[in-house]
Design a protein around this motif. Structure first.
Motif, PDB file in Angstrom:
ATOM      1  N   PRO A   1       8.472  -4.532   5.920  1.00  0.00           N
ATOM      2  CA  PRO A   1       7.309  -4.930   6.720  1.00  0.00           C
ATOM      3  C   PRO A   1       7.524  -6.262   7.432  1.00  0.00           C
ATOM      4  CG  PRO A   1       6.686  -4.491   4.430  1.00  0.00           C
ATOM      5  CD  PRO A   1       8.173  -4.571   4.476  1.00  0.00           C
TER       6      PRO A   1
ATOM      7  N   GLU B   1       3.228   8.055  -0.290  1.00  0.00           N
ATOM      8  CA  GLU B   1       4.023   9.244   0.047  1.00  0.00           C
ATOM      9  C   GLU B   1       3.489  10.509  -0.605  1.00  0.00           C
ATOM     10  OE1 GLU B   1       7.966   8.116  -1.096  1.00  0.00           O
ATOM     11  OE2 GLU B   1       8.459   7.445   0.929  1.00  0.00           O
TER      12      GLU B   1
ATOM     13  N   GLU C   1      13.089   0.340  -3.652  1.00  0.00           N
ATOM     14  CA  GLU C   1      12.621   1.654  -4.079  1.00  0.00           C
ATOM     15  C   GLU C   1      12.962   2.736  -3.073  1.00  0.00           C
ATOM     16  OE1 GLU C   1      11.540   2.081  -7.011  1.00  0.00           O
ATOM     17  OE2 GLU C   1      11.474  -0.050  -7.481  1.00  0.00           O
ATOM     18  N   LYS C   2      13.092   2.360  -1.808  1.00  0.00           N
ATOM     19  CA  LYS C   2      13.326   3.363  -0.765  1.00  0.00           C
ATOM     20  C   LYS C   2      14.801   3.717  -0.633  1.00  0.00           C
ATOM     21  CE  LYS C   2      10.994   5.532   2.572  1.00  0.00           C
ATOM     22  NZ  LYS C   2       9.871   6.405   2.297  1.00  0.00           N
TER      23      LYS C   2
ATOM     24  N   ALA D   1       5.386   5.193   5.600  1.00  0.00           N
ATOM     25  CA  ALA D   1       6.594   5.580   4.882  1.00  0.00           C
ATOM     26  C   ALA D   1       7.585   6.255   5.825  1.00  0.00           C
ATOM     27  CB  ALA D   1       6.248   6.520   3.730  1.00  0.00           C
TER      28      ALA D   1
ATOM     29  N   CYS E   1       8.802  -8.175  -1.532  1.00  0.00           N
ATOM     30  CA  CYS E   1       7.875  -7.112  -1.932  1.00  0.00           C
ATOM     31  C   CYS E   1       8.573  -5.998  -2.682  1.00  0.00           C
ATOM     32  CB  CYS E   1       7.149  -6.546  -0.716  1.00  0.00           C
ATOM     33  SG  CYS E   1       8.216  -5.697   0.457  1.00  0.00           S
ATOM     34  N   GLY E   2       9.873  -5.794  -2.434  1.00  0.00           N
ATOM     35  CA  GLY E   2      10.632  -4.790  -3.174  1.00  0.00           C
ATOM     36  C   GLY E   2      10.540  -3.384  -2.624  1.00  0.00           C
ATOM     37  N   LEU E   3       9.908  -3.187  -1.456  1.00  0.00           N
ATOM     38  CA  LEU E   3       9.805  -1.837  -0.897  1.00  0.00           C
ATOM     39  C   LEU E   3      11.188  -1.266  -0.590  1.00  0.00           C
ATOM     40  CD1 LEU E   3       6.728  -2.043   1.521  1.00  0.00           C
ATOM     41  CD2 LEU E   3       6.795  -1.249  -0.813  1.00  0.00           C
TER      42      LEU E   3
ATOM     43  N   PRO F   1       2.013  -4.562   8.930  1.00  0.00           N
ATOM     44  CA  PRO F   1       3.143  -4.888   9.814  1.00  0.00           C
ATOM     45  C   PRO F   1       4.039  -3.696  10.113  1.00  0.00           C
ATOM     46  CG  PRO F   1       3.328  -6.041   7.708  1.00  0.00           C
ATOM     47  CD  PRO F   1       1.983  -5.434   7.747  1.00  0.00           C
ATOM     48  N   LEU F   2       4.045  -2.690   9.219  1.00  0.00           N
ATOM     49  CA  LEU F   2       4.847  -1.497   9.509  1.00  0.00           C
ATOM     50  C   LEU F   2       4.196  -0.687  10.635  1.00  0.00           C
ATOM     51  CD1 LEU F   2       5.881  -0.451   5.920  1.00  0.00           C
ATOM     52  CD2 LEU F   2       7.394  -1.144   7.754  1.00  0.00           C
TER      53      LEU F   2
ATOM     54  N   LYS G   1       9.574 -11.627   1.851  1.00  0.00           N
ATOM     55  CA  LYS G   1       8.497 -11.992   0.928  1.00  0.00           C
ATOM     56  C   LYS G   1       8.712 -11.399  -0.462  1.00  0.00           C
ATOM     57  CE  LYS G   1       5.042 -12.597   4.498  1.00  0.00           C
ATOM     58  NZ  LYS G   1       4.001 -11.960   5.279  1.00  0.00           N
TER      59      LYS G   1
ATOM     60  N   CYS H   1       0.206  -9.867   3.377  1.00  0.00           N
ATOM     61  CA  CYS H   1       0.726  -9.973   2.006  1.00  0.00           C
ATOM     62  C   CYS H   1       2.105  -9.314   1.898  1.00  0.00           C
ATOM     63  CB  CYS H   1      -0.192  -9.226   1.031  1.00  0.00           C
ATOM     64  SG  CYS H   1      -1.845  -9.838   0.892  1.00  0.00           S
ATOM     65  N   PRO H   2       2.859  -9.641   0.866  1.00  0.00           N
ATOM     66  CA  PRO H   2       4.100  -8.906   0.609  1.00  0.00           C
ATOM     67  C   PRO H   2       3.809  -7.425   0.378  1.00  0.00           C
ATOM     68  CG  PRO H   2       4.009 -10.897  -0.721  1.00  0.00           C
ATOM     69  CD  PRO H   2       2.672 -10.757  -0.080  1.00  0.00           C
ATOM     70  N   GLY H   3       4.569  -6.571   1.050  1.00  0.00           N
ATOM     71  CA  GLY H   3       4.416  -5.126   0.856  1.00  0.00           C
ATOM     72  C   GLY H   3       3.292  -4.499   1.642  1.00  0.00           C
ATOM     73  N   CYS H   4       2.632  -5.259   2.503  1.00  0.00           N
ATOM     74  CA  CYS H   4       1.498  -4.727   3.282  1.00  0.00           C
ATOM     75  C   CYS H   4       1.981  -3.685   4.291  1.00  0.00           C
ATOM     76  CB  CYS H   4       0.802  -5.864   4.003  1.00  0.00           C
ATOM     77  SG  CYS H   4      -0.586  -5.337   4.998  1.00  0.00           S
TER      78      CYS H   4
ATOM     79  N   THR I   1       3.610   1.914  -5.239  1.00  0.00           N
ATOM     80  CA  THR I   1       3.105   1.839  -3.867  1.00  0.00           C
ATOM     81  C   THR I   1       3.641   2.999  -3.039  1.00  0.00           C
ATOM     82  OG1 THR I   1       3.061  -0.556  -4.016  1.00  0.00           O
ATOM     83  CG2 THR I   1       2.972   0.380  -1.814  1.00  0.00           C
ATOM     84  N   TRP I   2       4.953   3.260  -3.151  1.00  0.00           N
ATOM     85  CA  TRP I   2       5.528   4.380  -2.396  1.00  0.00           C
ATOM     86  C   TRP I   2       4.951   5.704  -2.886  1.00  0.00           C
ATOM     87  CZ3 TRP I   2       6.834   3.335   2.037  1.00  0.00           C
ATOM     88  CH2 TRP I   2       7.682   2.288   2.388  1.00  0.00           C
TER      89      TRP I   2
ATOM     90  N   ALA J   1       6.252  -1.923  -6.323  1.00  0.00           N
ATOM     91  CA  ALA J   1       6.837  -1.249  -5.157  1.00  0.00           C
ATOM     92  C   ALA J   1       6.962   0.258  -5.380  1.00  0.00           C
ATOM     93  CB  ALA J   1       8.197  -1.858  -4.847  1.00  0.00           C
ATOM     94  N   ALA J   2       7.393   0.675  -6.590  1.00  0.00           N
ATOM     95  CA  ALA J   2       7.604   2.108  -6.824  1.00  0.00           C
ATOM     96  C   ALA J   2       6.278   2.870  -6.772  1.00  0.00           C
ATOM     97  CB  ALA J   2       8.273   2.319  -8.182  1.00  0.00           C
TER      98      ALA J   2
END
Lengths: 258, 90
Positions: free
Chosen positions: B73, A223, B33-34, A176, B28-30, A21-22, B26, A15-18, A218-219, A215-216
């Motif tokens: 990601p 974190e 924010e970072k 992160a 996601c926008g990470l 993959p990181l 995709k 998914c986006p933001g998953c 999520t971090w 996104a905000a």
């Protein structure tokens, strides 16, 4: 993109933001840095982590419900020259497949386990997992997880280190901080390559889809909230005086299964 | 192993060249924010899922710290540092 990633099937299926993959980026870069692409076997578990079955230019195998660890143990025993990496989520590793993690840590199996902890069962729609934070709302805990009723979250690296003693390298990183996570994965792979025993790295991961966060937030989750419950860092590996700790010494001292 | 080529949107901002691969992004926008200098924002150009793609130039100039590249990601961002101009006298 790390060299060991397969480019033909990108974009990948996560998914986006998953966070998966990181964590896999950290693994891919560690494999690149150590230049071991031809010797690594990658095993992925069921759950969201199975979406990594064609992620790498590595020989890969997909198994069910935490059984990645015994499959990798079997491969390592049959072909000790290989470097076996088991990749799984917190559901596979701490719930239904916890027995394999426990047994592998106790027996000092020479494999590396990378576990992504996103505090939820993601693929099945966001139910409570062993790692769900106290107060966290999920599909099965709509009023937040109550530790009085369901206990505290599972802490995997601490458990593996306690069970295995000195021969176990255990660490907890976070997506992160991919650079730190990559260093932990590299140390874990070296631990295996030098035959020093079981190595286990947990990566605090994200799941914006099931956390229902932007996104905000999520971090903020990964974190701030998650490290408050799951402390980051390394739990053993090399002995304090810098000598490499070996499983034989643990057995001799009666610290292992011996 | 035959590789796959991805076309990039190229943006030059501050001390970095920001490459965005719309076939991987995709949305996601990470990265937004970072970013420590908040230079990344949404553009009207879309990625392969039909989401907006990010680009620099919305805040302070890019310092080429590559944090967005590390936290993406999907590996949809690449940052190249612009070499400092050595002919300039400070």
């Amino acid at each position: 993109m790390p060299r060991s990633w397969a480019t033909e099937n990108k974009p990948h299926r996560f998914c986006p933001g998953c966070g998966h993959p990181l964590a896999l980026k950290a693994l891919g870069e560690a494999v690149d840095d150590l230049d071991i692409q031809g010797r690594v076997i990658f095993g992925c578990d069921i759950g969201c982590s199975l979406l990594a079955w064609d992620f790498f230019n590595l020989d890969s195998v997909q198994t069910h419900h935490g059984r990645t660890i015994p499959v990798m143990v079997g491969m390592k025993r049959a072909r000790p020259g290989l470097i076996c990496v088991a990749y799984m989520g917190d559901g596979g590793g701490y719930a239904i497949g916890a027995q394999h993690l426990v047994s592998a840590a106790l027996r000092h199996e020479q494999i590396t386990v990378l576990l992504a902890n996103n505090s939820i069962y993601a693929m099945t729609g966001g139910q409570m997992a062993p790692t769900t934070l106290p107060g966290q709302k999920t599909e099965t805990t709509p009023f937040g997880r109550d530790p009085e009723k369901t206990g505290r979250p599972t802490r995997g690296p601490e458990m593996a280190r306690l069970l295995g003693g000195e021969g176990v390298y255990a660490a907890r990183g976070t997506v992160a901080n991919v650079r730190q996570l990559k260093n932990y994965v590299k140390k874990a792979l070296r631990h295996q390559m030098e035959g020093r025993g079981f190595s286990f790295v947990e990566a605090l991961s994200t799941c914006p889809t099931n956390w229902r966060t932007g996104a905000a937030e999520t971090w903020e989750w990964v974190e701030k909230k998650m490290p408050a419950e799951f402390p980051l860092g390394e739990f053993g590996g090399d002995a304090p005086d810098g000598r490499a700790s070996r499983p034989e010494s643990v057995l001799r001292e009666g610290g292992g299964e011996g | 192993m035959p590789g796959k080529d991805f076309a990039a949107h190229k943006y030059v901002d501050g001390r970095g060249v920001f490459y965005l691969f719309p076939a991987l992004c995709k949305g996601c926008g990470l990265c937004l924010e970072k970013c420590p200098v908040d230079t990344i924002g949404w553009t009207e150009r879309t990625g392969f899922l039909g989401t907006s793609t990010p680009a620099p130039g919305f805040g302070d100039p890019c310092i080429a710290c590559r944090l967005c590249e590390f936290v993406c990601p999907d590996c949809a961002i690449r940052i190249d540092k612009i070499a400092p101009d050595k002919t300039r006298v400070h």
